[in-house]
Motif scaffolding. Structure first.
Motif, PDB file in Angstrom:
ATOM      1  N   GLY A 375      -3.846  -2.378  -1.804  1.00 47.31           N
ATOM      2  CA  GLY A 375      -3.198  -3.666  -2.507  1.00 47.31           C
ATOM      3  C   GLY A 375      -1.450  -2.890  -3.375  1.00 47.31           C
ATOM      4  N   GLY A 376      -0.911  -2.279  -3.039  1.00 48.72           N
ATOM      5  CA  GLY A 376       0.509  -1.419  -3.704  1.00 48.72           C
ATOM      6  C   GLY A 376       1.655  -2.439  -3.158  1.00 48.72           C
ATOM      7  N   SER A 377       2.895  -2.705  -3.053  1.00 57.66           N
ATOM      8  CA  SER A 377       3.947  -2.369  -2.300  1.00 57.66           C
ATOM      9  C   SER A 377       4.150  -1.481  -2.712  1.00 57.66           C
ATOM     10  CB  SER A 377       4.670  -3.487  -3.658  1.00 57.66           C
ATOM     11  OG  SER A 377       5.531  -3.575  -2.728  1.00 57.66           O
ATOM     12  N   ILE A 378       3.947  -0.434  -1.861  1.00 53.86           N
ATOM     13  CA  ILE A 378       4.626   1.272  -1.599  1.00 53.86           C
ATOM     14  C   ILE A 378       5.948   1.482  -1.594  1.00 53.86           C
ATOM     15  CG2 ILE A 378       3.879   3.808  -1.249  1.00 53.86           C
ATOM     16  CD1 ILE A 378       1.213   1.918  -0.904  1.00 53.86           C
ATOM     17  N   GLU A 379       6.683   1.564  -2.026  1.00 52.83           N
ATOM     18  CA  GLU A 379       8.234   2.253  -2.008  1.00 52.83           C
ATOM     19  C   GLU A 379       7.824   3.823  -1.671  1.00 52.83           C
ATOM     20  OE1 GLU A 379      13.178   0.837  -2.672  1.00 52.83           O
ATOM     21  OE2 GLU A 379      11.530   0.892  -4.788  1.00 52.83           O
ATOM     22  N   PHE A 380       8.210   4.598  -0.959  1.00 55.12           N
ATOM     23  CA  PHE A 380       8.475   5.733  -0.462  1.00 55.12           C
ATOM     24  C   PHE A 380      10.156   6.597  -1.163  1.00 55.12           C
ATOM     25  CE2 PHE A 380       5.519   4.441   2.267  1.00 55.12           C
ATOM     26  CZ  PHE A 380       4.247   5.057   1.937  1.00 55.12           C
ATOM     27  N   LYS A 381      10.203   6.202  -2.501  1.00 58.32           N
ATOM     28  CA  LYS A 381      11.333   6.531  -2.423  1.00 58.32           C
ATOM     29  C   LYS A 381      10.944   8.625  -2.680  1.00 58.32           C
ATOM     30  CE  LYS A 381      13.981   4.203  -4.557  1.00 58.32           C
ATOM     31  NZ  LYS A 381      15.428   3.527  -4.149  1.00 58.32           N
ATOM     32  N   THR A 382      11.839   9.749  -2.548  1.00 59.19           N
ATOM     33  CA  THR A 382      11.325  11.149  -2.908  1.00 59.19           C
ATOM     34  C   THR A 382      10.348  11.809  -3.937  1.00 59.19           C
ATOM     35  OG1 THR A 382      13.212  11.023  -2.642  1.00 59.19           O
ATOM     36  CG2 THR A 382      12.034  13.468  -2.637  1.00 59.19           C
ATOM     37  N   SER A 383      10.348  10.514  -4.993  1.00 61.69           N
ATOM     38  CA  SER A 383       9.351  11.152  -5.468  1.00 61.69           C
ATOM     39  C   SER A 383       8.247  10.671  -5.190  1.00 61.69           C
ATOM     40  CB  SER A 383       9.506  10.492  -7.442  1.00 61.69           C
ATOM     41  OG  SER A 383       9.534   9.072  -7.131  1.00 61.69           O
ATOM     42  N   MET A 384       8.007   9.364  -5.069  1.00 57.92           N
ATOM     43  CA  MET A 384       6.744   9.045  -4.070  1.00 57.92           C
ATOM     44  C   MET A 384       6.022   9.423  -3.444  1.00 57.92           C
ATOM     45  SD  MET A 384       4.661   6.627  -4.483  1.00 57.92           S
ATOM     46  CE  MET A 384       3.249   5.731  -3.847  1.00 57.92           C
ATOM     47  N   LEU A 385       7.117  10.189  -2.269  1.00 53.94           N
ATOM     48  CA  LEU A 385       6.710  10.762  -1.380  1.00 53.94           C
ATOM     49  C   LEU A 385       6.228  12.110  -1.473  1.00 53.94           C
ATOM     50  CD1 LEU A 385       9.913  10.504   1.104  1.00 53.94           C
ATOM     51  CD2 LEU A 385       7.572  10.003   1.672  1.00 53.94           C
ATOM     52  N   PHE A 386       6.847  12.882  -2.629  1.00 56.49           N
ATOM     53  CA  PHE A 386       5.895  14.273  -3.335  1.00 56.49           C
ATOM     54  C   PHE A 386       4.655  13.960  -3.483  1.00 56.49           C
ATOM     55  CE2 PHE A 386      10.465  16.274  -2.850  1.00 56.49           C
ATOM     56  CZ  PHE A 386       9.791  17.345  -2.441  1.00 56.49           C
TER      57      PHE A 386
ATOM     58  N   PHE B  45      -0.065  -0.755   3.041  1.00 56.17           N
ATOM     59  CA  PHE B  45       0.503  -1.356   1.424  1.00 56.17           C
ATOM     60  C   PHE B  45       2.023  -0.603   1.623  1.00 56.17           C
ATOM     61  CE2 PHE B  45      -3.357  -1.241   1.368  1.00 56.17           C
ATOM     62  CZ  PHE B  45      -3.950  -2.361   1.012  1.00 56.17           C
ATOM     63  N   ARG B  46       2.523  -0.321   3.134  1.00 50.18           N
ATOM     64  CA  ARG B  46       3.701  -0.018   2.662  1.00 50.18           C
ATOM     65  C   ARG B  46       5.323  -1.407   1.476  1.00 50.18           C
ATOM     66  NH1 ARG B  46       3.527  -0.987   7.815  1.00 50.18           N
ATOM     67  NH2 ARG B  46       4.584  -1.983   9.156  1.00 50.18           N
ATOM     68  N   ARG B  47       6.300  -0.887   1.450  1.00 55.77           N
ATOM     69  CA  ARG B  47       6.595  -2.209   0.659  1.00 55.77           C
ATOM     70  C   ARG B  47       7.349  -2.950   1.607  1.00 55.77           C
ATOM     71  NH1 ARG B  47      10.259  -1.871  -4.456  1.00 55.77           N
ATOM     72  NH2 ARG B  47       8.091  -0.725  -4.776  1.00 55.77           N
ATOM     73  N   ARG B  48       6.828  -4.597   1.799  1.00 57.95           N
ATOM     74  CA  ARG B  48       8.238  -5.994   2.543  1.00 57.95           C
ATOM     75  C   ARG B  48       8.146  -6.650   1.410  1.00 57.95           C
ATOM     76  NH1 ARG B  48       2.435  -5.075   4.981  1.00 57.95           N
ATOM     77  NH2 ARG B  48       2.439  -4.711   6.728  1.00 57.95           N
ATOM     78  N   ARG B  49       9.377  -7.418   2.183  1.00 51.38           N
ATOM     79  CA  ARG B  49       9.984  -8.449   1.310  1.00 51.38           C
ATOM     80  C   ARG B  49       9.050  -8.982   1.330  1.00 51.38           C
ATOM     81  NH1 ARG B  49      16.036  -9.514   2.205  1.00 51.38           N
ATOM     82  NH2 ARG B  49      15.563  -7.369   3.274  1.00 51.38           N
ATOM     83  N   ASN B  50       8.839  -9.743  -0.207  1.00 51.68           N
ATOM     84  CA  ASN B  50       8.531 -11.530  -1.094  1.00 51.68           C
ATOM     85  C   ASN B  50       7.019 -10.633  -0.896  1.00 51.68           C
ATOM     86  OD1 ASN B  50      10.883 -12.423  -0.632  1.00 51.68           O
ATOM     87  ND2 ASN B  50      10.243 -13.101   1.240  1.00 51.68           N
ATOM     88  N   ALA B  51       6.117  -9.344  -0.695  1.00 50.39           N
ATOM     89  CA  ALA B  51       4.691  -9.220  -1.137  1.00 50.39           C
ATOM     90  C   ALA B  51       4.784  -8.133  -2.574  1.00 50.39           C
ATOM     91  CB  ALA B  51       4.932  -8.338   0.179  1.00 50.39           C
ATOM     92  N   ARG B  52       3.687  -9.074  -2.942  1.00 50.26           N
ATOM     93  CA  ARG B  52       3.899  -8.841  -4.612  1.00 50.26           C
ATOM     94  C   ARG B  52       2.891  -7.620  -4.662  1.00 50.26           C
ATOM     95  NH1 ARG B  52       5.527 -10.844  -9.912  1.00 50.26           N
ATOM     96  NH2 ARG B  52       3.744  -9.830 -11.182  1.00 50.26           N
ATOM     97  N   ALA B  53       2.786  -6.596  -5.435  1.00 47.54           N
ATOM     98  CA  ALA B  53       0.960  -6.184  -5.234  1.00 47.54           C
ATOM     99  C   ALA B  53      -0.006  -6.900  -5.784  1.00 47.54           C
ATOM    100  CB  ALA B  53       1.548  -4.390  -6.233  1.00 47.54           C
ATOM    101  N   ARG B  54      -1.491  -6.051  -5.752  1.00 43.82           N
ATOM    102  CA  ARG B  54      -2.305  -6.928  -6.521  1.00 43.82           C
ATOM    103  C   ARG B  54      -2.638  -6.739  -7.572  1.00 43.82           C
ATOM    104  NH1 ARG B  54      -5.772  -8.586  -1.300  1.00 43.82           N
ATOM    105  NH2 ARG B  54      -4.304  -7.253   0.367  1.00 43.82           N
ATOM    106  N   TYR B  55      -3.321  -6.859  -8.392  1.00 44.49           N
ATOM    107  CA  TYR B  55      -3.405  -6.799  -9.373  1.00 44.49           C
ATOM    108  C   TYR B  55      -4.959  -5.979  -9.765  1.00 44.49           C
ATOM    109  CZ  TYR B  55      -3.882  -6.235 -14.455  1.00 44.49           C
ATOM    110  OH  TYR B  55      -4.446  -5.937 -16.447  1.00 44.49           O
ATOM    111  N   VAL B  56      -4.915  -4.860  -9.685  1.00 49.76           N
ATOM    112  CA  VAL B  56      -6.815  -4.885  -9.655  1.00 49.76           C
ATOM    113  C   VAL B  56      -6.788  -3.595 -10.908  1.00 49.76           C
ATOM    114  CG1 VAL B  56      -8.752  -3.162  -8.277  1.00 49.76           C
ATOM    115  CG2 VAL B  56      -6.728  -4.249  -7.199  1.00 49.76           C
ATOM    116  N   THR B  57      -7.678  -3.775 -11.641  1.00 50.70           N
ATOM    117  CA  THR B  57      -8.318  -3.183 -12.364  1.00 50.70           C
ATOM    118  C   THR B  57      -9.065  -1.914 -12.761  1.00 50.70           C
ATOM    119  OG1 THR B  57     -10.222  -4.383 -13.682  1.00 50.70           O
ATOM    120  CG2 THR B  57      -7.716  -5.049 -14.209  1.00 50.70           C
ATOM    121  N   GLY B  58     -10.023  -2.399 -11.520  1.00 53.54           N
ATOM    122  CA  GLY B  58     -10.834  -1.715 -11.511  1.00 53.54           C
ATOM    123  C   GLY B  58     -11.838  -0.795 -12.264  1.00 53.54           C
TER     124      GLY B  58
END
Lengths: 587, 237
Positions: A375-386, B45-58
């Motif tokens: 559910g994330g919004s993952i940006e693959f900066k170099t630090s994230m890749l590592f 879940f790679r970054r896309r425009r206007n997509a916001r991550a979910r808030y999950v506490t676990g």
């Protein structure tokens, strides 16, 4: 400090649990008078008591030692691929040179790279910044710690050039080989090596007490136990682990040193000593040591993946409890290194059980990390890749440990390249991959400039491809019977086959790729110091307190000492326009 | 699976290979599942425009299930692996079948000395046959070995037997093996023992009872004396 009084008024009542003492270094001369730092070159960069400078000193020393350790790997892997040919830039690798190279490669990478980078380097740099105080609580102890560490590195390097050459009895230094110059033929190298290790341990004991005390006593107002960033927790737990396990090894090292130089016989069977005693003392330390370096690495990865996935850490408390559980458990698994060493075979059963059970908390931690990405919004900066490469690679290191923890399989695999491949799949993710994740992530904070992403990605792929090319083939050669610390397999009929030899060559090619890729890092690191784009205080839009300080933070860290209002991982909170919510920003 | 890489020549080699395969099955499954999940998350879940991550506490029960269910499954796998390991270990290292033959193995910097009982079948008698870097055993016979070292630690390792045991000076460690397949196999020293550690190869010759008796008679003959020199130190190519 006036700040403590202010905090009483501004911090919500339920957050007053945090310690009030916020004055990082009472008693340190440099700290008085409103954090005017030292001005001369020597007092700023060499004899500084500033935690950031000391942290960077540890890191730079660690990087230099990593280059030395890497060069050793180059020399002995070339010998393995092309036996008895002179190695370009090194020369002929004879059996005793080979032994000395593998011994010191191991010792350097664990004691002079993983430890100073992960615990001392990141610990020093991050802890005061992340808990929102101005310095370590014992700054001069901190400076002494680095100075001792520096001396230990010099003693180690000196041991290579004394008559007889460097010690070649493996980084585990088992007696009677290590205890007698008659057996190891390095009458100077062996005691110097051991003295270097002992001095280094004293340095880390001083550092450890500092980390624990600082994190417990000098947190910003409002920072409760559950608001402490995971990397700080992990470094603190690792320090506790180190301090509790180092004692037996230091005692053992002194006994071994006496055996070497004073004619005692603690470990000499002919005079009533017992060589197995050393193995117990060594591994009683040695196995917790794995977690001493693993935990800070996992902490770094926790910070990196939450920031770059814009996600709250999944099940913070579960991770913390499993960390504590792993740490406690790590004290009762040591004899899995000794299944075939001559211990009572019944005892092996106990250690098989504990060793396999420790996979449960570690597995759970990794699951929580993977779940964090959901559910994330993952940006693959170099630090994230590592950061994510750490997870992908460490998984293989973790699962292959099960084979070796199972005593009956260890009978076959013990001291083969399967073991070598296994622990490099744990230690390279820890000491190389996670360290790079941390450097790319915090470089803007350390030096106030951004690193180049293109060079970073070249570095990343070169490192990852090289690393896997080295060690995947070594699982196979190990399973085929290649035993460790052998300078040439041409003397063993079953091992001198073309198939196995070509796998050894592949591994050496991987090593060359991995070493070559590091030039991209060195260029990037040095060039960015001068030409990198200036970094804002918070370039990754992160929550933790270090990003509230200027980049780079001045002596004393914060313009205005921060107050904490929430946990460190409040990313993408519903209802907020911004997808982050720094710990120090009032609601 | 190990037998694709190195031959099997002892009675318990198959058990150890079976245990290796069992563990590979379990951990291979978990490894693949974890990597597939990890990489699918990274892709999905790679970054896309206007997509916001979910808030999950676990911390919710429904979320915790994603951790606690695998957790229980891993415990189950661990229990199976532990049970299998303990039973194989007991057979290999803990309870020995009764000895039919004995052999003494002495390790030193940098050679192996093997003492075979002569035709009388007992050690420490006049007809003992002592060899350097060359051990002769016969098939389908349970051997108990007495292993010791003269100077530093060594380790008696025979990959084809899936056998490894450290040799400790000042101790005599007993173990067993039962060769099954005739042939010549490597003996390694698997514990670093100094400059010559890589130059300590020996050979183990597994032969039929008839061949073995013939060898023993020849070796024990007064003229035979010390049958020495295996491949020690000579490169194979």
């Amino acid at each position: 400090m006036a700040l403590t009084v202010d905090a009483e008024h501004t911090v919500p009542a339920r957050r007053r649990g945090a310690p009030a003492s916020h004055d990082g270094h009472r008693g340190a001369p440099a700290a008085h008078g409103g954090h005017h730092g030292p001005t001369s070159f020597w007092s700023t960069y060499v004899f500084s008591t500033d935690h950031k400078v000391i942290g960077l000193q540890y890191m730079f020393t660690g990087m230099v030692m990593a280059l030395i350790g890497g060069f050793m790997a180059y020399a002995f892997r070339m010998q393995l691929a092309f036996p008895d040919q002179p190695v370009p830039g090194f020369g002929l690798v004879t059996p005793n040179v080979y032994n000395s190279l593998v011994t010191n490669h191991g010792a350097i990478m664990i004691f002079w790279v993983a430890m100073p980078m992960l615990i001392a380097g990141f610990g020093n740099f991050l802890i005061p910044l992340m808990i929102g105080c101005d310095d370590m609580v014992f700054p001069r102890l901190n400076r002494l710690s680095y100075q001792l560490f520096f001396v230990s590195a010099i003693v180690l390097l000196a041991s290579f050039v004394v008559p007889g050459g460097g010690f070649g009895g493996a980084w585990t230094s088992y007696p009677p080989l290590s205890s007698s110059g008659t057996f190891n033929h390095t009458p100077w190298g062996a005691p110097l090596w051991l003295a270097a290790v002992a001095i280094e341990f004293i340095a880390f004991l001083l550092g450890g007490i500092n980390f624990i005390t600082t994190a417990m006593n000098a947190r910003a107002p409002g920072m409760r136990m559950w608001d402490i960033p995971m990397v700080v927790w992990m470094i603190v737990i690792a320090s506790i682990l180190f301090m509790a396990s180092a004692g037996p090894l230091i005692a053992g090292a002194i006994m071994l040193l006496l055996d070497q130089v004073a004619g005692t016989h603690f470990f000499t069977p002919a005079a009533g000593g017992d060589p197995l005693l050393w193995q117990h003392l060594f591994w009683f330390f040695g196995h917790p040591e794995v977690y001493v370096v693993l935990l800070p690495a996992m902490g770094i990865v926790a910070e990196v993946i939450t920031v770059h996935a814009r996600k709250k850490l999944f099940a913070y408390k579960t991770i913390l409890y499993t960390t504590a559980g792993t740490a406690a458990f790590s004290f009762v698994v040591w004899a899995h290194h000794q299944f075939v060493a001559g211990i009572d075979p019944r005892m092996a059963n106990l250690f098989t059980i504990t060793t396999l059970l420790i996979s449960i908390p570690i597995g759970e931690m990794l699951f929580c990390y993977i779940a964090t990405l959901w559910g994330g919004s993952i940006e693959f900066k170099t630090s994230m890749l590592f950061g994510v490469a750490f997870l992908a690679e460490f998984l293989l290191g973790g699962v292959t440990g099960i084979f070796l923890g199972a005593s009956a399989v260890d009978v076959y695999l013990h001291d083969t390249y399967f073991v070598v491949a296994h622990f490099h799949y744990t230690f390279v993710p820890i000491a190389i991959i996670a360290v790079f994740a941390g450097i790319y992530h915090w470089y803007p904070k350390m030096f106030g400039r951004l690193m180049d992403e293109t060079l970073g990605k070249i570095h990343f792929w070169g490192t990852i491809i090289g690393f896997n090319t080295i060690f995947l083939p070594l699982f196979v050669t190990g399973a085929a019977g290649d035993h460790r610390r052998i300078y040439s397999y041409q003397h063993f009929q079953q091992l001198a086959t073309d198939g196995l030899q070509s796998l050894r060559v592949v591994a050496t090619v991987g090593m060359l790729i991995m070493l070559l890729a590091q030039t991209a890092f060195i260029v990037n690191f040095v060039r960015s110091l001068v030409r990198g784009a200036p970094a804002a205080a918070n370039p990754w839009r992160a929550n933790t307190l270090e990003w509230a300080a200027p980049s780079p933070p001045p002596h004393g860290n914060f313009a205005e000492m921060p107050t904490v209002y929430r946990g460190p991982y409040e990313y993408s909170v519903p209802g907020r326009t911004e997808d982050y919510w720094p710990q120090n920003v009032p609601a | 699976m190990i037998d694709w890489l190195t031959p099997r020549a002892s009675s318990f080699a198959g058990d150890i290979d079976w245990l290796f395969a069992l563990i590979l099955g379990f951990v291979g499954f978990w490894f693949v599942v974890a990597e597939v999940v990890l990489f699918s998350f990274l892709f999905k879940f790679r970054r896309r425009r206007n997509a916001r991550a979910r808030y999950v506490t676990g911390t919710l029960k429904t979320e915790k299930r994603w951790i606690s269910v695998p957790h229980v499954l891993i415990i189950l796998c661990d229990v199976v692996i532990i049970a299998a390991t303990l039973s194989v270990w007991a057979a290999v290292k803990q309870s020995f079948p009764p000895a039919q033959e004995k052999v003494r193995i002495v390790a030193q910097q940098w050679a192996w000395t093997f003492v075979h009982p002569g035709p009388d079948g007992a050690l420490d008698t006049a007809d003992d046959v002592t060899t350097i870097d060359e051990l002769h055993v016969k098939t389908d016979t349970t051997y108990h070995f007495e292993l010791t070292a003269k100077d530093v630690l060594h380790s008696f390792s025979v990959p084809a037997f899936r056998l490894k045991q450290d040799a400790v000076p000042g101790r005599v460690i007993t173990g067993w093996f039962k060769p099954t397949t005739p042939g010549q196999y490597d003996v390694q020293c698997a514990e670093i023992c100094g400059i010559g550690h890589g130059l300590m190869p020996a050979r183990i010759t597994v032969e039929t009872k008839e061949q073995h008796d013939q060898w023993l008679r020849r070796a024990a003959a007064p003229a035979g004396g010390l049958v020495a020199t295996g491949p020690g130190g000579t490169p194979w190519r």
